[in-house]
Design a protein around this motif. Structure first.
Motif, PDB file in Angstrom:
ATOM      1  N   HIS A 178       1.029  -1.301   0.052  1.00 47.09           N
ATOM      2  CA  HIS A 178      -0.048  -0.057  -0.024  1.00 47.09           C
ATOM      3  C   HIS A 178       0.727   1.239   0.032  1.00 47.09           C
ATOM      4  CE1 HIS A 178      -3.470  -2.615   2.333  1.00 47.09           C
ATOM      5  NE2 HIS A 178      -3.180  -3.046   0.849  1.00 47.09           N
ATOM      6  N   SER A 199       1.500  -3.711  -3.784  1.00 47.01           N
ATOM      7  CA  SER A 199       0.410  -3.415  -4.386  1.00 47.01           C
ATOM      8  C   SER A 199       0.271  -3.966  -5.923  1.00 47.01           C
ATOM      9  CB  SER A 199      -0.264  -1.889  -4.508  1.00 47.01           C
ATOM     10  OG  SER A 199      -0.461  -1.446  -3.394  1.00 47.01           O
ATOM     11  N   GLY A 200      -0.908  -4.591  -6.334  1.00 42.68           N
ATOM     12  CA  GLY A 200      -1.061  -4.896  -7.543  1.00 42.68           C
ATOM     13  C   GLY A 200      -1.075  -4.104  -8.737  1.00 42.68           C
ATOM     14  N   GLU A 202      -3.065  -3.298 -10.845  1.00 38.30           N
ATOM     15  CA  GLU A 202      -4.201  -2.505 -11.225  1.00 38.30           C
ATOM     16  C   GLU A 202      -4.469  -1.496 -10.634  1.00 38.30           C
ATOM     17  OE1 GLU A 202      -5.271  -5.588  -8.280  1.00 38.30           O
ATOM     18  OE2 GLU A 202      -3.974  -5.503  -9.995  1.00 38.30           O
ATOM     19  N   CYS A 203      -3.939  -1.392  -9.336  1.00 40.06           N
ATOM     20  CA  CYS A 203      -4.014  -0.052  -8.649  1.00 40.06           C
ATOM     21  C   CYS A 203      -3.411   1.360  -9.072  1.00 40.06           C
ATOM     22  CB  CYS A 203      -3.162  -0.330  -7.047  1.00 40.06           C
ATOM     23  SG  CYS A 203      -4.336  -1.631  -6.111  1.00 40.06           S
ATOM     24  N   TYR A 208      -7.194   4.347 -12.382  1.00 39.15           N
ATOM     25  CA  TYR A 208      -7.607   4.100 -10.851  1.00 39.15           C
ATOM     26  C   TYR A 208      -6.755   4.877 -10.083  1.00 39.15           C
ATOM     27  CZ  TYR A 208      -9.961  -0.282 -12.395  1.00 39.15           C
ATOM     28  OH  TYR A 208     -10.772  -0.994 -12.767  1.00 39.15           O
ATOM     29  N   GLN A 239      -1.980 -14.067  -4.406  1.00 42.86           N
ATOM     30  CA  GLN A 239      -2.325 -12.841  -3.558  1.00 42.86           C
ATOM     31  C   GLN A 239      -1.984 -12.897  -1.938  1.00 42.86           C
ATOM     32  OE1 GLN A 239      -5.503 -11.242  -4.998  1.00 42.86           O
ATOM     33  NE2 GLN A 239      -5.320  -9.725  -3.220  1.00 42.86           N
ATOM     34  N   GLU A 242      -4.825 -12.843   3.523  1.00 39.71           N
ATOM     35  CA  GLU A 242      -5.456 -11.665   4.248  1.00 39.71           C
ATOM     36  C   GLU A 242      -5.928 -11.993   5.774  1.00 39.71           C
ATOM     37  OE1 GLU A 242      -5.839  -8.604   5.187  1.00 39.71           O
ATOM     38  OE2 GLU A 242      -6.608  -8.003   3.166  1.00 39.71           O
ATOM     39  N   TYR A 250      -5.187  -5.561   1.470  1.00 43.69           N
ATOM     40  CA  TYR A 250      -6.059  -5.721   0.221  1.00 43.69           C
ATOM     41  C   TYR A 250      -5.430  -5.436  -1.013  1.00 43.69           C
ATOM     42  CZ  TYR A 250      -9.829  -3.989  -2.594  1.00 43.69           C
ATOM     43  OH  TYR A 250     -10.905  -3.806  -3.755  1.00 43.69           O
ATOM     44  N   LYS A 251      -5.502  -6.123  -2.062  1.00 41.60           N
ATOM     45  CA  LYS A 251      -4.790  -6.082  -3.211  1.00 41.60           C
ATOM     46  C   LYS A 251      -3.334  -6.143  -3.153  1.00 41.60           C
ATOM     47  CE  LYS A 251      -8.543  -3.903  -6.033  1.00 41.60           C
ATOM     48  NZ  LYS A 251      -8.682  -5.180  -6.885  1.00 41.60           N
ATOM     49  N   THR A 252      -2.672  -6.995  -2.066  1.00 46.97           N
ATOM     50  CA  THR A 252      -1.399  -6.970  -1.978  1.00 46.97           C
ATOM     51  C   THR A 252      -0.918  -8.421  -2.578  1.00 46.97           C
ATOM     52  OG1 THR A 252      -1.245  -5.575  -0.072  1.00 46.97           O
ATOM     53  CG2 THR A 252       0.514  -7.120  -0.473  1.00 46.97           C
ATOM     54  N   TYR A 253       0.116  -8.378  -3.435  1.00 52.57           N
ATOM     55  CA  TYR A 253       0.712  -9.525  -4.081  1.00 52.57           C
ATOM     56  C   TYR A 253       2.086 -10.115  -3.788  1.00 52.57           C
ATOM     57  CZ  TYR A 253      -3.455  -9.159  -7.083  1.00 52.57           C
ATOM     58  OH  TYR A 253      -4.671  -8.937  -7.656  1.00 52.57           O
TER      59      TYR A 253
END
Length: 266
Positions: A178, A199-200, A202-203, A208, A239, A242, A250-253
């Motif tokens: 993040h 973060s991925g 897509e973020c 976005y 992924q 969580e 969240y949305k962490t890879y």
């Protein structure tokens, strides 16, 4: 989406960004916590240690640690024929402060949980690579003297920004859930790390991406994002497990660079 006269690209606000701005607006109205302490208070540091031990003692209840350990133990096993482990350095950016200026327990809990997960990863890599404990490099401008003393009490190192970039190389595990995209861009401008946790992609696509303080992106955004796109196109991805009933990862890879092809036997 349009360019302005100063070379920035304006992006249509998303619902996620609107919620983020609302949260920041609320934070602005909090009482001023005053200046950061310039010397560590041992009473506060000891309390940070106790809080962290409390989080760790309940690890099984809130975090799927076996799943996380399995990802990294399998990755090290894939490198076993090379004769050495894939990770020689761990660098952590932007984990947040533990001695939070306004006493925000939820923010502190997020930092503690991310730290607990990081130390679990380090422990698994130490065991599977049969090596001495890592001296993890932490870079977090929000740290005050108590945060720094707390991290040092765990046997790790805190550096000022941008010194942490110097420790990122081909055998580094980079840990930064993040972060703002600019920090990812700076961290990945040299050699790409063997493992990326963050973060991925897509973020940070243009449709976005919004920071907390502006609706603009620099015109060179596509160029600065090339290394991150390379990681997400070439690395093996998982992924991040969580926390139960939470959004801490969240949305962490977890992105793992594929092991180099072994030479054919003669």
């Amino acid at each position: 989406m349009a360019d302005d006269d100063e070379g920035w690209t304006r992006v249509k606000p998303s619902k996620w960004a609107s919620r983020l701005r609302s949260a920041n607006s609320a934070a602005i109205n909090l009482p001023d916590p005053g200046p950061k302490p310039t010397s560590a208070n041992q009473v506060i540091v000891q309390q940070l240690q106790k809080d962290f031990e409390s989080i760790k003692s309940d690890l099984d209840a809130w975090f799927p640690q076996d799943e996380l350990r399995g990802i990294f133990s399998a990755y090290v096993a894939a490198h076993s024929q090379s004769g050495q482990g894939p990770v020689s350095q761990i660098v952590c950016f932007g984990i947040g402060c533990f001695d939070h200026p306004d006493g925000n327990w939820q923010a502190k809990r997020t930092s503690y949980c991310q730290l607990a997960a990081l130390l679990l990863i380090a422990e698994e890599l130490e065991k599977t690579q049969d090596r001495e404990p890592f001296n993890i490099i932490f870079q977090e401008p929000a740290f005050n003297a108590n945060d720094i003393a707390f991290i040092k009490s765990l046997g790790h190192t805190v550096v000022d920004s941008p010194e942490g970039n110097q420790y990122i190389h081909a055998n580094t595990l980079f840990y930064g859930p993040h972060l703002y995209y600019q920090l990812y861009a700076e961290a990945l401008q040299g050699e790409l790390p063997v493992i990326y946790v963050g973060s991925g992609i897509e973020c940070w696509e243009l449709k976005y991406c919004l920071t907390a303080s502006t609706q603009f992106l620099p015109r060179d955004h596509p160029v600065t994002m090339v290394p991150l796109k390379k990681i997400f196109s070439e690395y093996q991805k998982f992924q991040f497990p969580e926390v139960k009933s939470g959004l801490i990862f969240y949305k962490t890879y977890i992105c793992l660079r594929p092991p180099e092809a072994l030479p054919e036997a003669a």
